[in-house]
Write an enzyme that holds these catalytic residues in place. Structure first.
Site, PDB file in Angstrom:
ATOM      1  N   GLU A  45      36.550  35.504  35.103  1.00 29.47           N
ATOM      2  CA  GLU A  45      36.468  35.043  36.957  1.00 29.47           C
ATOM      3  C   GLU A  45      34.951  35.581  36.888  1.00 29.47           C
ATOM      4  O   GLU A  45      34.857  36.735  36.463  1.00 29.47           O
ATOM      5  CB  GLU A  45      37.385  35.846  37.559  1.00 29.47           C
ATOM      6  CG  GLU A  45      38.526  34.917  37.875  1.00 29.47           C
ATOM      7  CD  GLU A  45      39.481  35.598  38.642  1.00 29.47           C
ATOM      8  OE1 GLU A  45      38.796  36.394  39.585  1.00 29.47           O
ATOM      9  OE2 GLU A  45      40.826  35.474  38.840  1.00 29.47           O
ATOM     10  N   ASP A  56      37.900  41.991  49.334  1.00 28.16           N
ATOM     11  CA  ASP A  56      37.638  42.843  48.484  1.00 28.16           C
ATOM     12  C   ASP A  56      37.587  44.158  48.851  1.00 28.16           C
ATOM     13  O   ASP A  56      37.088  44.359  49.880  1.00 28.16           O
ATOM     14  CB  ASP A  56      36.242  42.458  47.751  1.00 28.16           C
ATOM     15  CG  ASP A  56      36.259  40.978  47.019  1.00 28.16           C
ATOM     16  OD1 ASP A  56      37.063  40.943  46.012  1.00 28.16           O
ATOM     17  OD2 ASP A  56      35.575  40.255  47.465  1.00 28.16           O
TER      18      ASP A  56
END
Length: 264
Positions: A45, A56
């Site tokens: 990723e 995040d």
């Protein structure tokens, strides 16, 4: 070039590490990617830095801040992606990105260039799959044979999971806990049953991410998840060691090898 689906053809769970592109610089990211793949990553990723990464946690937010301290351009993102792909063409690459950078570039241009750089899948946390804009984008991705990887959380209802079935491809990213990304000390209760339920409904591999950081955790989760996704723990190694490329690459290789060896 292997497809994402082909990576899941064996019975062994797949290790999927994440790196934020541009942290601490773009050239170093090619070295980080190489170390992680040599350590056993089956899919990689690649995070596209963004100014407002709502999904995040602090480790990846700081990584994005370091990335964006340098001049940012999608041209550079795609160039580095292509370099990683040329080093390891057999490893599928997946972008984890917010929608705005793609929209700003132009979706048709982005999908064309992303495919040419080696990208095989996209994860977009802030793009609902049931909007007209998303449907048009999905059509473009389908034409380019780029998988759109849906996120499922502990709060996602079974009806909504069923509605993903016709649009999802590649694998399902199962978010193991509430909140933002980051390392956690324990595995959420009921995770195994939930992952098995999602797999049964959608008919795709289900990979677990958010909060996984140790080989003990990956050992357990890999017995029932098709893949284990680790981001913050990888980025922490880069945060603490990224100023010394050789040392950081060695630590990433050792960490990836430890995680891979623990998985069933």
């Amino acid at each position: 070039m292997n497809s994402i689906s082909s990576v899941f053809s064996s019975e062994q769970s797949v290790f999927i590490p994440y790196i934020s592109l541009g942290d601490p610089d773009y050239d170093s990211c090619v070295i980080w990617a190489d170390a992680l793949i040599r350590g056993g990553a089956g899919i990689l990723e690649l995070g596209i830095p963004f100014t407002d990464p709502v999904a995040d946690g602090p480790v990846i937010q700081k990584a994005f801040k370091r990335s964006l301290a340098h001049p940012f351009s999608m041209d550079k993102i795609l160039e580095v992606t292509s370099e990683i792909h040329k080093l390891h063409p057999q490893i599928p690459l997946v972008y984890l990105t917010y929608f705005n950078p793609l929209f700003s570039m132009g979706l048709e241009s982005f999908t064309e260039r992303a495919k040419n750089s080696g990208i095989q899948g996209l994860i977009i946390p802030d793009l609902p799959f049931d909007t007209p804009e998303a449907e048009e984008f999905f059509s473009q991705l389908e034409r380019k044979r780029i998988d759109f990887i849906h996120l499922v959380t502990p709060a996602t209802t079974e009806d909504r999971i069923r509605s993903m079935k016709s649009l999802a491809s590649g694998f399902i990213y199962y978010v193991t806990s509430y909140g933002v990304t980051g390392e956690r000390g324990s595995i959420a209760s009921g995770l195994e049953d939930r992952i098995r339920m999602v797999r049964k409904i959608v008919g795709l591999p289900v990979c677990a991410g958010f909060g996984i950081s140790t080989s003990d955790q990956s050992k357990v989760i890999s017995t029932y998840a098709d893949g284990v996704i680790i981001g913050s723990a990888v980025q922490r190694i880069i945060e603490e060691n990224g100023s010394d490329r050789n040392n950081c690459a060695d630590k990433l290789l050792a960490y990836a090898s430890e995680i891979r060896a623990s998985m069933r």
